[in-house]
Design a protein around this motif. Structure first.
Motif, PDB file in Angstrom:
ATOM      1  N   UNK A  11       0.831  -1.206   0.000  1.00 28.16           N
ATOM      2  CA  UNK A  11       0.000   0.000   0.000  1.00 28.16           C
ATOM      3  C   UNK A  11       0.863   1.251   0.000  1.00 28.16           C
ATOM      4  N   UNK A  12       1.888   1.261   0.841  1.00 33.65           N
ATOM      5  CA  UNK A  12       2.738   2.449   0.979  1.00 33.65           C
ATOM      6  C   UNK A  12       3.714   2.603  -0.184  1.00 33.65           C
ATOM      7  N   UNK A  13       3.777   1.586  -1.050  1.00 37.08           N
ATOM      8  CA  UNK A  13       4.600   1.687  -2.258  1.00 37.08           C
ATOM      9  C   UNK A  13       3.765   2.030  -3.486  1.00 37.08           C
ATOM     10  N   UNK A  14       2.486   2.302  -3.292  1.00 40.70           N
ATOM     11  CA  UNK A  14       1.643   2.737  -4.398  1.00 40.70           C
ATOM     12  C   UNK A  14       0.868   1.644  -5.091  1.00 40.70           C
ATOM     13  N   UNK A  15       0.782   0.470  -4.476  1.00 45.00           N
ATOM     14  CA  UNK A  15      -0.025  -0.618  -5.042  1.00 45.00           C
ATOM     15  C   UNK A  15      -1.469  -0.447  -4.576  1.00 45.00           C
ATOM     16  N   UNK A  16      -2.407  -0.679  -5.454  1.00 46.81           N
ATOM     17  CA  UNK A  16      -3.827  -0.580  -5.096  1.00 46.81           C
ATOM     18  C   UNK A  16      -4.537  -1.892  -5.376  1.00 46.81           C
ATOM     19  N   UNK A  17      -5.786  -1.965  -5.000  1.00 46.34           N
ATOM     20  CA  UNK A  17      -6.612  -3.162  -5.188  1.00 46.34           C
ATOM     21  C   UNK A  17      -6.622  -3.617  -6.647  1.00 46.34           C
ATOM     22  N   UNK A  18      -6.752  -2.646  -7.562  1.00 44.88           N
ATOM     23  CA  UNK A  18      -6.931  -2.987  -8.976  1.00 44.88           C
ATOM     24  C   UNK A  18      -5.646  -3.409  -9.662  1.00 44.88           C
ATOM     25  N   UNK A  19      -4.504  -3.280  -9.003  1.00 48.25           N
ATOM     26  CA  UNK A  19      -3.266  -3.811  -9.569  1.00 48.25           C
ATOM     27  C   UNK A  19      -3.279  -5.338  -9.549  1.00 48.25           C
TER      28      UNK A  19
END
Length: 710
Positions: A275-283
């Motif tokens: 999450x803190x590295x910019x990954x989201x659910x839709x990845x």
């Protein structure tokens, strides 16, 4: 029914097909599409051919009457009745069924259909639930209107009338359709259909160019364990303008933040480095099919190096379940009887923490025949002695009473916001120094609304008049959750806010929240505390009684009611309520503690000591009870007895400074100076700069402290 919002009107998913056929096709048949359906031959999966299921002595029979799907089972009166199934709920790995009740209620059966094994099963297999309990299928815990509906249909409005207790629940579409996520689309559709495209197209609530954190916050509306703040989600504002997410507090979560109770992903994911590295659910998940974009380790290798999929990293045979990334970094649990869900905190296994604290770890979830010590040594052998710093190194001891560990979490902005907010909530469970209060106040302007909110909640426990100045500005916070709790602070503290206009606005938001949740026992309980604070004692009594009426096991309200009765001089009524709590929850230490205080204040010393002792002897003792009981024992000259009590308590709270200090006094007064030396060393680990501890340590080592005899 509300249909118009900032984005226009709800016009239905069929309006999206012309331009978004592929997305519609992917969505059709998905878990979102099948979240709720009218019960008919095309949607019902369960066996309704006179099938019977028996659980805890209750026989439930499933049958058909014409085209109607029927169930015969125990109702709210304890008698058997026939009920018509109106709706299906979900599809895989289980399907549930909804029955209409009076006053607009829809109830969800606790017997569900296992769509993988094609059999009926009990959602709460271990529980023997009586017909008059909150958890019974016919009562509040299984009511669609307030427990399920907000996330299973589109444009849901609960419409509960607290006066008549009638629901007039409405929705635009029965399932989770396009507009459930993207928001009402009339302006968007009209822009393209009318052909007048000289200006920028109207925005939607969820679009393709959102930041990763915005995606997570918007998915969190349904994929989080949370309580609802507003009576209608208007597709405006932040996630915490409408919802209050659960923090990582035991036993909802494990003490290190891993999933324990049903936690719905969000609270786990926002802990993670992903999450803190910019990954989201839709990845990882296709939002329309709801499936992962790839399977197995291929999904992880979309971002991670190929070397992570080799035995040199995972030390297991390739191509086996043991070599799957998720089985080491996303362990899971079964919820609702058969629904396996994975922990989305993406953590590195820590069997060393299992050895020290008893928290679960991924290694022993597979290697059940091996010890945590074995698993910990394997990690050391393969990866070395050092472990990368992780918030759990502080969160676990913090939740076990280590004040300094909590301070570390609170003061370091590099730790996840939900972890720091959790640390603040735990921080106020023990007496705070002026420096501790300053630390809390310093977080008032934190960038995270969760942290700011916990600061307000924490400071509500203290009556320092200067604190109001810090909280006054939060009445104008950009987030509703913070504003509401700022208004709650001034209300419960009976203080006047400097900004009366902002206070009244925030107070109205708070009252709307209380009334909207008044169909929950917790909602009635909060109304009770509000009425107590405003001096409306009869209303408070009524609210606490109503909470118990809704859920006879809601003992928070029974405890508050008992205290109110005691303050009114109704000692016998208060005693009866405390004893009822003990009967229902024999491991709930607070009830023994409060009953002990009641007996102490009515000069029944023998019973006071008996119940304070019981509060300290439970599987999970109450820290305050042990602290006070030990002090009373020392006042009576029973120093060794006090030390024994504290040693038991310290097994649950090994780093609690107050318990250790009283234990130190008991050891010194009983002449056990060698033991006192060990205790003072632990205190100096917690507070190395404490000059008093330094003096005591010096005197003990020099042999200058003598036992004090009473």
């Amino acid at each position: 029914m509300k249909t118009e919002t900032h984005y226009g009107n709800f016009i239905g998913s069929s309006s999206c097909i012309d331009c978004h056929q592929k997305e519609y096709d992917n969505w059709e048949g998905s878990h979102h599409d099948l979240a709720m359906k009218i019960a008919d031959s095309s949607t019902v999966l369960g066996d309704f051919n006179d099938a019977e299921f028996i659980h805890k002595g209750i026989t439930t029979r499933f049958f058909k009457k014409g085209k109607d799907y029927m169930v015969n089972t125990e109702g709210p009166d304890g008698e058997y009745h026939d009920y018509k199934v109106d709706y299906t709920f979900g599809v895989e790995p289980l399907q549930q069924y909804l029955v209409k009740f009076p006053k607009g209620q829809y109830q969800v059966l606790l017997t569900a259909w296992d769509s993988n094994k094609d059999k009926w099963f009990a959602l709460q297999e271990e529980l023997d639930i009586r017909h008059n309990e909150w958890m019974h299928w016919s009562r509040g815990a299984m009511r669609w209107n307030n427990m399920c509906a907000d996330c299973h249909s589109t444009n849901l409005q609960k419409n509960f009338d607290p006066e008549t207790e009638i629901y007039n629940t409405k929705y635009s579409e029965i399932n989770v359709s396009c507009e459930a996520c993207h928001g009402p689309a009339s302006e968007h559709v009209n822009y393209y259909k009318n052909g007048e495209q000289s200006s920028d197209p109207p925005s939607l609530y969820m679009e393709t160019d959102m930041s990763s954190k915005e995606v997570v916050d918007k998915c969190a509306r349904c994929h989080s364990r949370r309580s609802q703040l507003t009576d209608y989600f208007d597709y405006q504002g932040h996630f915490v303008d409408h919802y209050d997410p659960e923090l990582l507090v035991y036993p909802t979560y494990e003490r290190d933040g891993q999933i324990k109770d049903e936690d719905y992903v969000y609270g786990s994911f926002v802990q993670s480095k992903m999450y803190h590295s910019g990954v989201s659910c839709t990845d990882c998940h296709d939002p329309h099919t709801t499936k992962t974009r790839k399977t197995g380790n291929d999904l992880c290798l979309s971002c991670h190096e190929k070397s992570y999929d080799e035995p040199s990293h995972h030390f297991h045979e390739e191509g086996t379940d043991a070599s799957l990334c998720v089985n080491c970094h996303m362990t899971g649990k079964i919820y609702m009887g058969n629904d396996f869900r994975r922990d989305h905190s993406f953590r590195i296994p820590r069997p060393d923490q299992t050895v020290k604290y008893g928290t679960p770890n991924a290694c022993n979830s597979c290697h059940e025949d091996k010890s945590a010590e074995w698993a910990s040594q394997v990690i050391v052998d393969q990866y070395g002695e050092e472990r990368a710093e992780h918030f759990s190194d502080y969160l676990i001891p913090g939740q076990l009473g280590d004040h300094s560990a909590l301070k570390k979490l609170i003061s370091d902005p590099d730790f996840p916001a939900i972890v720091r907010a959790t640390a603040i909530r735990q921080f106020v469970n023990t007496p705070l120094s002026p420096q501790d209060l300053e630390l809390l106040q310093s977080q008032r302007k934190d960038s995270s609304a969760l942290v700011r909110n916990e600061v307000v909640r924490a400071l509500t426990n203290f009556s320092n008049p200067e604190l109001g100045t810090y909280i006054n500005n939060l009445l104008n916070d950009t987030v509703r959750l913070v504003r509401m709790n700022a208004a709650r602070y001034f209300t419960l503290q009976n203080k006047t806010a400097q900004n009366e206009e902002a206070f009244q606005k925030a107070k109205n938001e708070y009252l709307d929240y209380l009334n909207m949740n008044s169909d929950f026992p917790s909602g009635q309980h909060q109304l009770g505390t509000y009425y107590e604070a405003t001096g409306e004692i009869q209303k408070a009594l009524n609210a606490y009684k109503k909470a118990i009426e809704i859920d006879d096991h809601y003992n928070f309200s029974r405890m508050n009611l008992a205290l109110l009765f005691y303050k009114q001089g109704k000692v016998a009524e208060a005693e009866k309520l405390y004893l009822k709590v003990i009967e229902q929850e024999p491991q709930f230490a607070e009830s023994y503690y409060m009953l002990g205080l009641l007996y102490n204040e009515t000069n029944n010393t023998e019973k006071a000591m008996e119940y304070l002792s019981k509060a300290c002897g439970l599987e999970t003792p109450l820290m305050r009870a042990c602290y006070n009981y030990a002090l009373i024992l020392q006042q009576n000259g029973q120093h060794l007895e006090s030390v024994s009590v504290l040693e038991k308590a310290l097994k649950s709270f090994p780093m609690d400074e107050n318990l250790l200090y009283v234990k130190l006094l008991g050891e010194i007064k009983s002449g056990h100076n060698n033991a006192a030396v060990n205790t003072i060393e632990k205190l100096l680990q917690i507070a190395p700069q404490n000059s008093r501890y330094q003096d005591i340590s010096r005197q003990l080592k020099q042999g200058n402290i003598s036992p004090v005899r009473n």
